[in-house]
Scaffold this active site. Structure first.
Site, PDB file in Angstrom:
ATOM      1  N   SER A 172       0.839  -1.199   0.000  1.00  0.00           N
ATOM      2  CA  SER A 172       0.000   0.000   0.000  1.00  0.00           C
ATOM      3  C   SER A 172       0.873   1.247   0.000  1.00  0.00           C
ATOM      4  O   SER A 172       1.992   1.245   0.533  1.00  0.00           O
ATOM      5  CB  SER A 172      -0.871  -0.012   1.259  1.00  0.00           C
ATOM      6  OG  SER A 172      -1.410   1.263   1.490  1.00  0.00           O
ATOM      7  N   TYR A 183      -1.293  -1.134  10.828  1.00  0.00           N
ATOM      8  CA  TYR A 183      -1.613  -1.749   9.536  1.00  0.00           C
ATOM      9  C   TYR A 183      -0.497  -1.464   8.526  1.00  0.00           C
ATOM     10  O   TYR A 183       0.032  -2.379   7.869  1.00  0.00           O
ATOM     11  CB  TYR A 183      -2.961  -1.211   9.021  1.00  0.00           C
ATOM     12  CG  TYR A 183      -3.102  -1.246   7.529  1.00  0.00           C
ATOM     13  CD1 TYR A 183      -3.297  -2.448   6.861  1.00  0.00           C
ATOM     14  CD2 TYR A 183      -2.998  -0.073   6.763  1.00  0.00           C
ATOM     15  CE1 TYR A 183      -3.406  -2.483   5.476  1.00  0.00           C
ATOM     16  CE2 TYR A 183      -3.100  -0.101   5.389  1.00  0.00           C
ATOM     17  CZ  TYR A 183      -3.301  -1.299   4.745  1.00  0.00           C
ATOM     18  OH  TYR A 183      -3.378  -1.326   3.390  1.00  0.00           O
ATOM     19  N   LYS A 234       2.542  -3.902   6.503  1.00  0.00           N
ATOM     20  CA  LYS A 234       2.877  -3.910   5.070  1.00  0.00           C
ATOM     21  C   LYS A 234       4.381  -3.690   4.888  1.00  0.00           C
ATOM     22  O   LYS A 234       5.041  -4.379   4.093  1.00  0.00           O
ATOM     23  CB  LYS A 234       2.094  -2.819   4.328  1.00  0.00           C
ATOM     24  CG  LYS A 234       0.596  -3.073   4.249  1.00  0.00           C
ATOM     25  CD  LYS A 234       0.268  -4.225   3.300  1.00  0.00           C
ATOM     26  CE  LYS A 234      -1.210  -4.538   3.232  1.00  0.00           C
ATOM     27  NZ  LYS A 234      -1.496  -5.863   2.680  1.00  0.00           N
TER      28      LYS A 234
HETATM   29  C1  UD1 Z   1      -6.565   4.681   3.718  1.00  0.00           C
HETATM   30  C2  UD1 Z   1      -5.318   4.050   4.239  1.00  0.00           C
HETATM   31  C3  UD1 Z   1      -4.611   3.362   3.100  1.00  0.00           C
HETATM   32  C4  UD1 Z   1      -5.544   2.382   2.404  1.00  0.00           C
HETATM   33  C5  UD1 Z   1      -6.795   3.115   1.951  1.00  0.00           C
HETATM   34  C6  UD1 Z   1      -7.784   2.168   1.359  1.00  0.00           C
HETATM   35  C7  UD1 Z   1      -3.543   5.067   5.638  1.00  0.00           C
HETATM   36  C8  UD1 Z   1      -3.026   6.307   6.247  1.00  0.00           C
HETATM   37  N1  UD1 Z   1      -4.566   5.147   4.826  1.00  0.00           N
HETATM   38  O1  UD1 Z   1      -6.181   5.705   2.834  1.00  0.00           O
HETATM   39  O2  UD1 Z   1      -3.504   2.668   3.566  1.00  0.00           O
HETATM   40  O3  UD1 Z   1      -4.916   1.817   1.304  1.00  0.00           O
HETATM   41  O4  UD1 Z   1      -7.377   3.750   3.076  1.00  0.00           O
HETATM   42  O5  UD1 Z   1      -8.458   2.771   0.316  1.00  0.00           O
HETATM   43  O6  UD1 Z   1      -3.020   4.037   5.912  1.00  0.00           O
HETATM   44  N2  UD1 Z   1     -12.446  11.135   4.038  1.00  0.00           N
HETATM   45  C9  UD1 Z   1     -13.482  11.964   4.398  1.00  0.00           C
HETATM   46  N3  UD1 Z   1     -14.580  11.404   4.969  1.00  0.00           N
HETATM   47  C10 UD1 Z   1     -14.714  10.070   5.212  1.00  0.00           C
HETATM   48  C11 UD1 Z   1     -13.643   9.224   4.825  1.00  0.00           C
HETATM   49  C12 UD1 Z   1     -12.533   9.799   4.252  1.00  0.00           C
HETATM   50  O7  UD1 Z   1     -13.412  13.179   4.215  1.00  0.00           O
HETATM   51  O8  UD1 Z   1     -15.732   9.644   5.740  1.00  0.00           O
HETATM   52  C13 UD1 Z   1     -11.271  11.719   3.368  1.00  0.00           C
HETATM   53  C14 UD1 Z   1      -9.960  11.475   4.086  1.00  0.00           C
HETATM   54  O9  UD1 Z   1      -9.695  12.500   4.985  1.00  0.00           O
HETATM   55  C15 UD1 Z   1      -8.995  11.452   2.901  1.00  0.00           C
HETATM   56  C16 UD1 Z   1      -9.812  10.889   1.760  1.00  0.00           C
HETATM   57  O10 UD1 Z   1     -11.155  11.070   2.128  1.00  0.00           O
HETATM   58  O11 UD1 Z   1      -8.604  12.767   2.557  1.00  0.00           O
HETATM   59  C17 UD1 Z   1      -9.570   9.413   1.529  1.00  0.00           C
HETATM   60  O12 UD1 Z   1      -9.722   8.702   2.743  1.00  0.00           O
HETATM   61  P1  UD1 Z   1      -9.783   7.114   2.775  1.00  0.00           P
HETATM   62  O13 UD1 Z   1     -10.724   6.620   1.757  1.00  0.00           O
HETATM   63  O14 UD1 Z   1     -10.025   6.711   4.189  1.00  0.00           O
HETATM   64  O15 UD1 Z   1      -8.365   6.671   2.297  1.00  0.00           O
HETATM   65  P2  UD1 Z   1      -6.903   7.080   2.851  1.00  0.00           P
HETATM   66  O16 UD1 Z   1      -6.983   7.609   4.227  1.00  0.00           O
HETATM   67  O17 UD1 Z   1      -6.249   7.915   1.829  1.00  0.00           O
END
Ligand code: UD1
Length: 501
Positions: free
Chosen positions: A293, A317, A321
Site C-alpha cells: 500500500s 496496519y 505492510k
Molecule cells: C486509507 C489508508 C490506506 C488504504 C486506503 C484504502 C492510511 C493512512 N490510509 O487511505 O492505507 O490503502 O485507506 O483505500 O493508511 N475522508 C473523508 N470522509 C470520510 C472518509 C474519508 O473526508 O468519511 C477523506 C480522508 O480525509 C482522505 C480521503 O477522504 O482525505 C480518503 O480517505 P480514505 O478513503 O479513508 O483513504 P486514505 O486515508 O487515503
C-alpha cells in the site's frame, strides 16, 4: 491449427509465415511491429517502390489476413528463433521460437538445453526472412532424414508453447481472493486463461463471490475456505495443486482498527505471510506478488510519490505492510530463485461494471467511497468531510483514486513480470492524478445524478493533505497504466451498491 501449418509449410513458406504472424497477432492484439535499424537485406521481390521492410510486412499481412499491424518503435514482444547446427550437417536439427518482452533484455531460459551452439538469433521482424533461410536449409538436409514435417512439427510445438504461454495457463494461488481487490483480480486472471485457486477464510468477504466470479467469467476456480495462517492446510493445498505463482491479498486492512488491535494485526498479517512463504519455498513455488500500500510512504517528502521515496508508517496496519516488504527483500536476497513483485496501491475504488463485485465493508465504512455510496443510497444520512483547510485545491484531502479493475489488471502484468524475470520489483499502482474529496463527491453526484449531503468536520488524525503516485515505473517496466477515470469509478461504485441493495 497444426494441420494447416504442416500443409502450408510444404506449399508456401510465405503464406505460413504470414499465418504465423497473424496467429501471433490474434493471440494478443498489443503486438506491434518493431521499427528497426538493422541493415539486413530483404530478399526477393517483396518490396514495392519506396517501401520500408516494416511497411512491406505490414502490407502483406494486411493483404493476407486483413489485420492491421501497427508499426511502433516499442513492440510488445519480440520473437527469437534459434536454429541449432544451422550451418552444420543438419543432424539433430531443432528449431524453436521463443518470445521475450521488449522490457526485458534477458534471453529466455531454455529448459530444452543443448542450445549451446546457437547460430542465429532473430527477432519478430526477421522471422520472415529466417524462415526463408530455414526452407533452403531443409532442402539441403533432406538426406539426413530430416523432413519438412519434422521441422514443421518442431516449430508448431514451439508455437504451441508460445501460445500456451500467451494464453497464460499458469496456476495462480490468490489468497484473500474473495475480497474487494482479490475478486476483481480473479476475474482478470480467469479472463486471461490462468487457472485460479483461491484461499479465503471469509473473515471480510462472502462465499457468494465465488459464484459471481464464475458468472462474470464463465469459468471456474478452485476455492478453499481456509486461513493462510494454517500451515498444515497450506501444505495440503500446495502438494495437491502445483501452484506456479501466488498473489497474496489476505490480511487485515483497517487503519483505525489496527491502532486499537495492533497484536491482532501483527499476528494475522505477519504469520500468514511467513507461513505462506515458508510453504512456497518448500514446494519450490517462487513467484510472488504482494499486495502492499502507499501507506508505506507515510507523509511523503514531495509529490508525486516515487518508489524510491523513504518509507515510514503511521499505523500498525501500514507497519505490517512495510515489515512484509522487508521480509520479502531478505528472502529474495537469500534465495535468488525467488521472483517478487511488491505492488503499492494508492486508493482503489469503483467496482466491476457488471454490478456483481465491489467493496462491501461490514459496519460503518472508514474509507471515503464506501461512505459516499451509502449516503447516496440513503443507508447513511450525511458524509463527514474531514477538514477543508489543507493546502490543496479546495482545502480537502487529495488522493490518487484508482479503479479496482485497472488495479486488478496491474496484477496480471506483475505476474507476467515475475514469471519472466528473477529479482524483487516494486511498483506504485495509481493513476498519477490526485482528486480532492470535494471533487470526488461532486463528480459522484453529477455522474450518478444523485444527492450526497455532506458537512465539513475536523481533520481526521493521521491524515495527510495530498498523496498521489508517480506511476511511470509500472508503465515502463510492466507496460501497465490505469485506463479508467474518476467518472467510471463513481459510476461503477454506485452501480454496485444499487445492484446489491
Ligand atoms: C486509507 C489508508 C490506506 C488504504 C486506503 C484504502 C492510511 C493512512 N490510509 O487511505 O492505507 O490503502 O485507506 O483505500 O493508511 N475522508 C473523508 N470522509 C470520510 C472518509 C474519508 O473526508 O468519511 C477523506 C480522508 O480525509 C482522505 C480521503 O477522504 O482525505 C480518503 O480517505 P480514505 O478513503 O479513508 O483513504 P486514505 O486515508 O487515503
Amino acid at each position: 491449427m497444426k494441420e494447416i501449418f504442416i500443409n502450408d509449410f510444404n506449399e508456401n513458406i510465405d503464406l505460413v509465415v504470414t499465418r504465423v504472424k497473424a496467429l501471433l497477432i490474434n493471440s494478443k492484439n498489443e503486438i506491434l511491429l518493431e521499427e528497426n535499424n538493422n541493415t539486413y537485406q530483404f530478399p526477393g521481390g517483396h518490396l514495392k517502390d519506396n517501401e520500408t521492410i516494416e511497411e512491406c510486412l505490414q502490407r502483406e499481412i494486411k493483404e493476407e489476413t486483413g489485420i492491421d499491424l501497427t508499426i511502433n518503435s516499442k513492440p510488445f514482444l519480440k520473437i527469437t528463433c534459434f536454429y541449432k547446427n544451422y550451418f552444420n550437417t543438419g543432424k539433430n536439427v531443432k528449431s524453436i521460437i521463443y518470445y521475450y518482452d521488449i522490457y526485458s533484455d534477458k534471453m529466455p531460459n531454455f529448459e530444452e538445453t543443448n542450445y549451446d551452439d546457437l547460430e542465429i538469433q532473430t527477432d519478430f521482424n526477421l522471422l520472415y526472412l529466417r524462415l526463408k533461410d530455414l526452407k533452403s536449409f531443409l532442402i539441403q538436409s533432406k538426406e539426413d532424414g530430416t523432413t519438412n514435417e519434422n521441422i514443421a512439427n518442431e516449430m508448431l510445438l514451439a508455437l504451441d508453447t508460445y501460445l500456451t504461454r500467451k494464453e497464460k495457463k499458469m496456476k495462480i494461488l490468490v489468497t484473500g481472493g474473495l475480497g474487494f481487490i482479490g475478486s476483481h483480480t480473479c476475474v482478470e486472471l480467469l479472463n486471461n486463461n490462468y487457472e485460479v485457486v483461491v484461499i479465503d477464510n471469509l473473515s471480510n468477504s462472502k462465499i457468494d463471490v465465488v459464484d459471481k466470479i464464475k458468472t462474470i467469467t464463465n469459468k471456474s476456480l478452485t476455492f478453499y475456505n481456509e486461513d493462510v495462517c494454517n500451515e498444515e492446510k497450506l501444505e495440503e493445498i500446495f502438494s495437491k495443486e502445483k501452484i506456479d505463482a501466488v498473489i497474496h491479498f489476505a490480511g487485515y486492512k483497517a487503519v483505525g482498527e489496527s491502532v486499537k488491535e495492533p497484536i491482532m494485526y501483527y499476528e494475522n498479517n505477519l504469520i500468514s505471510t511467513l507461513k505462506l512463504l515458508k510453504v512456497m519455498k518448500k514446494y519450490n513455488c517462487k513467484n510472488f506478488v504482494f499486495s502492499s500500500s502507499a501507506t508505506v510512504y507515510g507523509s511523503p517528502k514531495s509529490l508525486p510519490i516515487k518508489e524510491d521515496f523513504p518509507l515510514k508508517t503511521t499505523n500498525p496496519y501500514g507497519t505490517t505492510k512495510l515489515m512484509i516488504e522487508n521480509i520479502l527483500k531478505d528472502l529474495e536476497a537469500s534465495d535468488k530463485d525467488f521472483s517478487i513483485a511488491i505492488l503499492r496501491y494508492f486508493n482503489p475504488i469503483g467496482a466491476h461494471k457488471s454490478g456483481l463485485l465491489g467493496e462491501n465493508p461490514k459496519g460503518i465504512p472508514n474509507n471515503l467511497m464506501p461512505y459516499i455510496v451509502r449516503v447516496a443510497n440513503k443507508e447513511l444520512d450525511i458524509l463527514s468531510i474531514f477538514g477543508n483547510d489543507y493546502d490543496t485545491v479546495d482545502g480537502t484531502g487529495v488522493r490518487d483514486y484508482i479503479h479496482v479493475v485497472d488495479l486488478a489488471k496491474g496484477h496480471l502484468k506483475a505476474i507476467e513480470k515475475v514469471a519472466r524475470d528473477k529479482g524483487l520489483f516494486t511498483y506504485n499502482l495509481g493513476t498519477g492524478k490526485g482528486y480532492s474529496v470535494l471533487e470526488l463527491v461532486n463528480t459522484f453526484m453529477k455522474v450518478n445524478n444523485v444527492d450526497v449531503p455532506y458537512k465539513i468536520v475536523d481533520r481526521r488524525p493521521g491524515d495527510i493533505a495530498s498523496c498521489y503516485a508517480d506511476a511511470t515505473k509500472a508503465y515502463e517496466e510492466l507496460g501497465w497504466k490505469a485506463e479508467l477515470g474518476i467518472e467510471e469509478m463513481c459510476r461503477d461504485a454506485y452501480n454496485f451498491i444499487k445492484t446489491n441493495k
